[in-house]
Motif scaffolding. Structure first.
Motif, PDB file in Angstrom:
ATOM      1  N   ALA A 122       0.849  -1.195   0.000  1.00  0.00           N
ATOM      2  CA  ALA A 122       0.000   0.000   0.000  1.00  0.00           C
ATOM      3  C   ALA A 122       0.879   1.237   0.000  1.00  0.00           C
ATOM      4  O   ALA A 122       2.032   1.199   0.417  1.00  0.00           O
ATOM      5  CB  ALA A 122      -0.901   0.004   1.231  1.00  0.00           C
ATOM      6  N   GLY A 123       0.337   2.337  -0.486  1.00  0.00           N
ATOM      7  CA  GLY A 123       1.021   3.610  -0.373  1.00  0.00           C
ATOM      8  C   GLY A 123       1.928   3.987  -1.523  1.00  0.00           C
ATOM      9  O   GLY A 123       2.773   4.862  -1.376  1.00  0.00           O
ATOM     10  N   VAL A 124       1.774   3.373  -2.692  1.00  0.00           N
ATOM     11  CA  VAL A 124       2.573   3.748  -3.859  1.00  0.00           C
ATOM     12  C   VAL A 124       1.914   4.968  -4.504  1.00  0.00           C
ATOM     13  O   VAL A 124       0.744   4.913  -4.865  1.00  0.00           O
ATOM     14  CB  VAL A 124       2.656   2.584  -4.875  1.00  0.00           C
ATOM     15  N   PRO A 125       2.642   6.082  -4.634  1.00  0.00           N
ATOM     16  CA  PRO A 125       2.037   7.279  -5.235  1.00  0.00           C
ATOM     17  C   PRO A 125       1.600   7.036  -6.681  1.00  0.00           C
ATOM     18  O   PRO A 125       2.350   6.446  -7.471  1.00  0.00           O
ATOM     19  CB  PRO A 125       3.156   8.324  -5.173  1.00  0.00           C
ATOM     20  N   TRP A 126       0.400   7.486  -7.029  1.00  0.00           N
ATOM     21  CA  TRP A 126      -0.134   7.301  -8.379  1.00  0.00           C
ATOM     22  C   TRP A 126       0.759   7.974  -9.411  1.00  0.00           C
ATOM     23  O   TRP A 126       0.968   7.447 -10.500  1.00  0.00           O
ATOM     24  CB  TRP A 126      -1.565   7.809  -8.489  1.00  0.00           C
TER      25      TRP A 126
END
Length: 84
Positions: A19-23
């Motif tokens: 989780a938490g991968v920048p778009w």
């Protein structure tokens, strides 16, 4: 491919899903891979890569991509012939 793009690709393929991968990092990776990205209505983004097409929703109001979208992105990349 830059080190940052390789790291983003590793995060997309990571199990369990990270989780938490920048778009914006995912979009930058897709552009590096040669994907055509076009805006759809609302937050939709149409992506075409190696003859494979898909529609994703740009994240908002958060900047991070959720786990479900990363799972779908991994499937899309595999279908387009991208390997880790």
């Amino acid at each position: 491919m830059s080190r940052k793009h390789k790291r983003t690709l590793e995060l997309v393929f990571k199990e369990p899903v990270q989780a938490g991968v920048p778009w914006k990092d995912v979009e930058a990776l897709l552009k590096t891979l040669g994907a055509e990205i076009s805006e759809g209505s609302g937050s939709r983004v149409r992506i075409a890569l190696n003859g494979v097409r898909s529609v994703f929703h740009r994240t908002h109001p958060r900047k991070e991509t959720d786990k479900g979208a990363l799972r779908d992105m991994k499937r899309f990349l595999i279908a387009a012939g991208v390997k880790l």
